[in-house]
Scaffold this motif. Structure first.
Motif, PDB file in Angstrom:
ATOM      1  N   LYS A  40      37.562 -22.111  50.800  1.00 55.21           N
ATOM      2  CA  LYS A  40      36.378 -22.425  50.016  1.00 55.21           C
ATOM      3  C   LYS A  40      35.418 -21.248  50.073  1.00 55.21           C
ATOM      4  CE  LYS A  40      33.784 -26.452  48.965  1.00 55.21           C
ATOM      5  NZ  LYS A  40      33.556 -27.818  49.272  1.00 55.21           N
ATOM      6  N   SER A  41      35.086 -20.689  48.912  1.00 55.54           N
ATOM      7  CA  SER A  41      34.163 -19.559  48.885  1.00 55.54           C
ATOM      8  C   SER A  41      32.749 -20.049  49.191  1.00 55.54           C
ATOM      9  CB  SER A  41      34.214 -18.877  47.517  1.00 55.54           C
ATOM     10  OG  SER A  41      33.809 -19.767  46.511  1.00 55.54           O
ATOM     11  N   LYS A  42      31.910 -19.138  49.669  1.00 58.29           N
ATOM     12  CA  LYS A  42      30.548 -19.470  50.035  1.00 58.29           C
ATOM     13  C   LYS A  42      29.713 -19.650  48.774  1.00 58.29           C
ATOM     14  CE  LYS A  42      26.819 -17.840  53.005  1.00 58.29           C
ATOM     15  NZ  LYS A  42      26.422 -16.824  53.993  1.00 58.29           N
ATOM     16  N   ARG A  43      29.139 -20.820  48.621  1.00 59.69           N
ATOM     17  CA  ARG A  43      28.262 -21.124  47.489  1.00 59.69           C
ATOM     18  C   ARG A  43      26.952 -21.661  48.050  1.00 59.69           C
ATOM     19  NH1 ARG A  43      29.981 -24.689  43.385  1.00 59.69           N
ATOM     20  NH2 ARG A  43      28.655 -23.498  42.018  1.00 59.69           N
ATOM     21  N   VAL A  44      25.907 -20.868  47.893  1.00 62.62           N
ATOM     22  CA  VAL A  44      24.627 -21.135  48.544  1.00 62.62           C
ATOM     23  C   VAL A  44      23.634 -21.795  47.584  1.00 62.62           C
ATOM     24  CG1 VAL A  44      22.640 -20.065  49.705  1.00 62.62           C
ATOM     25  CG2 VAL A  44      24.943 -19.152  50.073  1.00 62.62           C
ATOM     26  N   VAL A  45      22.967 -22.831  48.094  1.00 66.24           N
ATOM     27  CA  VAL A  45      21.818 -23.414  47.411  1.00 66.24           C
ATOM     28  C   VAL A  45      20.591 -22.924  48.168  1.00 66.24           C
ATOM     29  CG1 VAL A  45      20.597 -25.523  46.763  1.00 66.24           C
ATOM     30  CG2 VAL A  45      23.111 -25.466  46.739  1.00 66.24           C
ATOM     31  N   PHE A  46      19.693 -22.250  47.463  1.00 66.34           N
ATOM     32  CA  PHE A  46      18.461 -21.769  48.084  1.00 66.34           C
ATOM     33  C   PHE A  46      17.315 -22.621  47.592  1.00 66.34           C
ATOM     34  CE2 PHE A  46      14.763 -18.754  48.012  1.00 66.34           C
ATOM     35  CZ  PHE A  46      14.541 -18.791  49.385  1.00 66.34           C
ATOM     36  N   VAL A  47      16.559 -23.175  48.529  1.00 66.56           N
ATOM     37  CA  VAL A  47      15.400 -24.008  48.218  1.00 66.56           C
ATOM     38  C   VAL A  47      14.147 -23.230  48.613  1.00 66.56           C
ATOM     39  CG1 VAL A  47      14.211 -26.187  48.676  1.00 66.56           C
ATOM     40  CG2 VAL A  47      16.721 -26.107  48.687  1.00 66.56           C
ATOM     41  N   THR A  48      13.182 -23.127  47.702  1.00 69.39           N
ATOM     42  CA  THR A  48      11.930 -22.446  48.029  1.00 69.39           C
ATOM     43  C   THR A  48      10.729 -23.298  47.633  1.00 69.39           C
ATOM     44  OG1 THR A  48      10.565 -20.474  47.718  1.00 69.39           O
ATOM     45  CG2 THR A  48      11.996 -21.087  45.874  1.00 69.39           C
ATOM     46  N   VAL A  49       9.768 -23.382  48.554  1.00 66.95           N
ATOM     47  CA  VAL A  49       8.518 -24.091  48.276  1.00 66.95           C
ATOM     48  C   VAL A  49       7.364 -23.102  48.117  1.00 66.95           C
ATOM     49  CG1 VAL A  49       9.300 -26.134  49.539  1.00 66.95           C
ATOM     50  CG2 VAL A  49       7.833 -24.463  50.689  1.00 66.95           C
ATOM     51  N   GLY A  50       7.654 -21.809  48.216  1.00 69.41           N
ATOM     52  CA  GLY A  50       6.608 -20.796  48.116  1.00 69.41           C
ATOM     53  C   GLY A  50       5.750 -20.777  49.365  1.00 69.41           C
ATOM     54  N   THR A  51       4.458 -20.510  49.191  1.00 70.56           N
ATOM     55  CA  THR A  51       3.553 -20.389  50.345  1.00 70.56           C
ATOM     56  C   THR A  51       2.841 -21.697  50.655  1.00 70.56           C
ATOM     57  OG1 THR A  51       1.764 -19.653  48.905  1.00 70.56           O
ATOM     58  CG2 THR A  51       3.144 -17.937  49.915  1.00 70.56           C
ATOM     59  N   THR A  52       3.139 -22.733  49.912  1.00 69.33           N
ATOM     60  CA  THR A  52       2.437 -23.999  50.068  1.00 69.33           C
ATOM     61  C   THR A  52       3.156 -24.938  51.030  1.00 69.33           C
ATOM     62  OG1 THR A  52       3.647 -25.051  48.274  1.00 69.33           O
ATOM     63  CG2 THR A  52       1.643 -23.864  47.678  1.00 69.33           C
ATOM     64  N   CYS A  53       2.616 -26.117  51.166  1.00 68.47           N
ATOM     65  CA  CYS A  53       3.257 -27.219  51.877  1.00 68.47           C
ATOM     66  C   CYS A  53       3.819 -28.153  50.811  1.00 68.47           C
ATOM     67  CB  CYS A  53       2.224 -27.951  52.741  1.00 68.47           C
ATOM     68  SG  CYS A  53       2.871 -29.450  53.495  1.00 68.47           S
ATOM     69  N   PHE A  54       5.117 -28.358  50.822  1.00 72.00           N
ATOM     70  CA  PHE A  54       5.755 -29.256  49.862  1.00 72.00           C
ATOM     71  C   PHE A  54       6.813 -30.049  50.634  1.00 72.00           C
ATOM     72  CE2 PHE A  54       7.651 -29.258  45.251  1.00 72.00           C
ATOM     73  CZ  PHE A  54       7.516 -30.641  45.197  1.00 72.00           C
ATOM     74  N   ASP A  55       6.326 -30.820  51.629  1.00 73.45           N
ATOM     75  CA  ASP A  55       7.220 -31.586  52.490  1.00 73.45           C
ATOM     76  C   ASP A  55       8.087 -32.583  51.723  1.00 73.45           C
ATOM     77  OD1 ASP A  55       6.640 -30.328  54.877  1.00 73.45           O
ATOM     78  OD2 ASP A  55       5.222 -31.851  55.575  1.00 73.45           O
ATOM     79  N   SER A  56       7.566 -33.129  50.623  1.00 72.83           N
ATOM     80  CA  SER A  56       8.369 -34.115  49.890  1.00 72.83           C
ATOM     81  C   SER A  56       9.619 -33.474  49.285  1.00 72.83           C
ATOM     82  CB  SER A  56       7.542 -34.840  48.831  1.00 72.83           C
ATOM     83  OG  SER A  56       6.951 -33.937  47.941  1.00 72.83           O
ATOM     84  N   LEU A  57       9.560 -32.192  48.906  1.00 77.17           N
ATOM     85  CA  LEU A  57      10.760 -31.499  48.431  1.00 77.17           C
ATOM     86  C   LEU A  57      11.708 -31.240  49.598  1.00 77.17           C
ATOM     87  CD1 LEU A  57      12.648 -29.965  46.563  1.00 77.17           C
ATOM     88  CD2 LEU A  57      11.082 -28.008  46.675  1.00 77.17           C
ATOM     89  N   VAL A  58      11.176 -30.755  50.715  1.00 78.07           N
ATOM     90  CA  VAL A  58      12.030 -30.476  51.878  1.00 78.07           C
ATOM     91  C   VAL A  58      12.689 -31.766  52.363  1.00 78.07           C
ATOM     92  CG1 VAL A  58      12.095 -29.557  54.235  1.00 78.07           C
ATOM     93  CG2 VAL A  58      10.648 -28.455  52.504  1.00 78.07           C
ATOM     94  N   ARG A  59      11.940 -32.868  52.401  1.00 77.42           N
ATOM     95  CA  ARG A  59      12.510 -34.171  52.790  1.00 77.42           C
ATOM     96  C   ARG A  59      13.623 -34.586  51.824  1.00 77.42           C
ATOM     97  NH1 ARG A  59       9.208 -36.777  56.593  1.00 77.42           N
ATOM     98  NH2 ARG A  59       7.038 -36.156  56.421  1.00 77.42           N
TER      99      ARG A  59
END
Length: 178
Positions: free
Chosen positions: A9-28
């Motif tokens: 299985k080749s490496k397939r990356v999902v990158f999640v970014t919230v920028g410089t803010t607090c966005f806990d609901s996205l991280v959750r």
């Protein structure tokens, strides 16, 4: 998808970014088993979360048990390399993150932070989603968006296409067209 005939299985990356803010609901949302499983079923192997100023700490995983490998960090001097190596980007609705990802021609899911007052970012995300340049979600709809997304339906963003979007934003903000 992403697997060779020998089972590698080749490496397939999902990158999640919230920028410089607090966005806990996205991280959750990306830290739920439901979302992790949906990403894994779509052929992704690694999840890297840039969590910004948030206080919610996602669960790390090595992926050795046959699941998604998960890692996180708070800030980086530049996220350019993370964006370049990503197979899919899940981002907050900041215009810089959106346009940088689209310029790199990476599939993008923009997650709107509904906790922000007077959220003009949702207008940008929804307009670009309507034009089929990206997918738009809310934290509570992220699983459904991932499960139903068809990357082949996306239309590449042409940088010269910024004028209509800028005019739309200007009209929304009450500026007249020049």
């Amino acid at each position: 998808m992403g697997e060779a005939d020998d089972g590698f299985k080749s490496k397939r990356v999902v990158f999640v970014t919230v920028g410089t803010t607090c966005f806990d609901s996205l991280v959750r949302a990306v830290d739920t088993q439901e979302v992790r499983t949906a990403l894994f079923k779509k052929g992704y192997t690694h999840l890297v979360i840039q969590m910004g100023r948030g206080s919610y700490i996602p669960t790390k995983s090595t992926g050795e048990d046959g699941s998604l490998s998960v890692d996180y960090f708070t800030f980086s001097s530049s996220i350019a390399e993370f964006l370049k190596s990503a197979s899919l980007v899940i981002s907050h609705a900041g215009s810089g993150s959106i346009f940088e990802t689209l310029r790199l021609r990476k599939p993008l899911i923009v997650v709107v932070n509904e906790d922000l007052m007077d959220n003009h970012q949702s207008e940008l995300a929804e307009e670009l989603a309507e034009r089929k340049h990206l997918f738009c979600a809310r934290p509570q709809t992220l699983y459904k968006t991932i499960s139903s997304m068809d990357l082949d339906s996306l239309v590449a963003y042409q940088p010269g296409d910024a004028t209509p979007v800028a005019k739309f934003i200007n009209r929304f903000l009450g500026f007249t067209d020049e």
